[in-house]
Every structure is written in C-alpha cells, then in structure tokens.
Scaffold this active site. Structure first.
Site, PDB file in Angstrom:
ATOM      1  N   TYR A  16       0.825  -1.211   0.000  1.00 59.22           N
ATOM      2  CA  TYR A  16       0.000   0.000   0.000  1.00 59.22           C
ATOM      3  C   TYR A  16       0.862   1.265   0.000  1.00 59.22           C
ATOM      4  CZ  TYR A  16      -3.686  -3.116   1.902  1.00 59.22           C
ATOM      5  OH  TYR A  16      -4.577  -4.123   2.133  1.00 59.22           O
ATOM      6  N   GLY A  17       2.056   1.170   0.581  1.00 56.42           N
ATOM      7  CA  GLY A  17       2.945   2.325   0.642  1.00 56.42           C
ATOM      8  C   GLY A  17       2.571   3.340   1.712  1.00 56.42           C
TER       9      GLY A  17
END
Length: 84
Positions: free
Chosen positions: A57-58
């Site tokens: 997802y970062g």
C-alpha cells in the site's frame, strides 16, 4: 450519536486488540499516499486504534507519521501490516 463498545478479542499471546480496524489502502499514486496522513489523523481523532496496512500500500510511513503527530501513545495503537 450512539455510544458503543468495540469488541476487543484476546489473542493466544495474551495481547488484546480492537475488533475493528481501519484499512489503509488509499491508492497507489504518490499524491494519494502523501494525502493519507490527514485521513489517518482524522481516523485517530474519531477513535480508531487499530490500523490494517501492507507494504504494497505504501502507507506505513505516513501512518507512522500520523500516529506520532496525533499525540497518542504508541502503546495505544495496534498496527497490522503485511509483507509482499
């Protein structure tokens, strides 16, 4: 507004976690990820204490930044993350 208690199951390790988590997938552009901090701060203010994120997802860094900025103790927050 109705007040209610979120269930808090006990894990086999003895840890207790909130039964409701905020999913932290916000999109994959840099703008989405950077903008997620405001969203996380709003969730913390609303009472969320369990966050479900993932490396892909970062948002792990922005979630951490939001938790630090919120002023709540880290021990009050549960973060679940998944590795790619």
């Amino acid at each position: 507004m109705t007040n209610f208690t979120v269930p808090a199951p006990k894990l086999n390790t003895g840890a207790v976690i909130p039964g409701v988590a905020l999913g932290c997938a916000v999109g994959f552009t840099e703008e989405d990820i950077i903008g997620s901090k405001a969203w996380f701060l709003t969730a913390i203010k609303a009472g969320y204490r369990f966050f479900d994120t993932a490396q892909v997802y970062g948002t792990e860094q922005t979630l951490g930044d939001a938790i630090r900025e919120s002023g709540i103790r880290r021990e009050e927050v549960t973060v679940l993350t998944k590795l790619a």
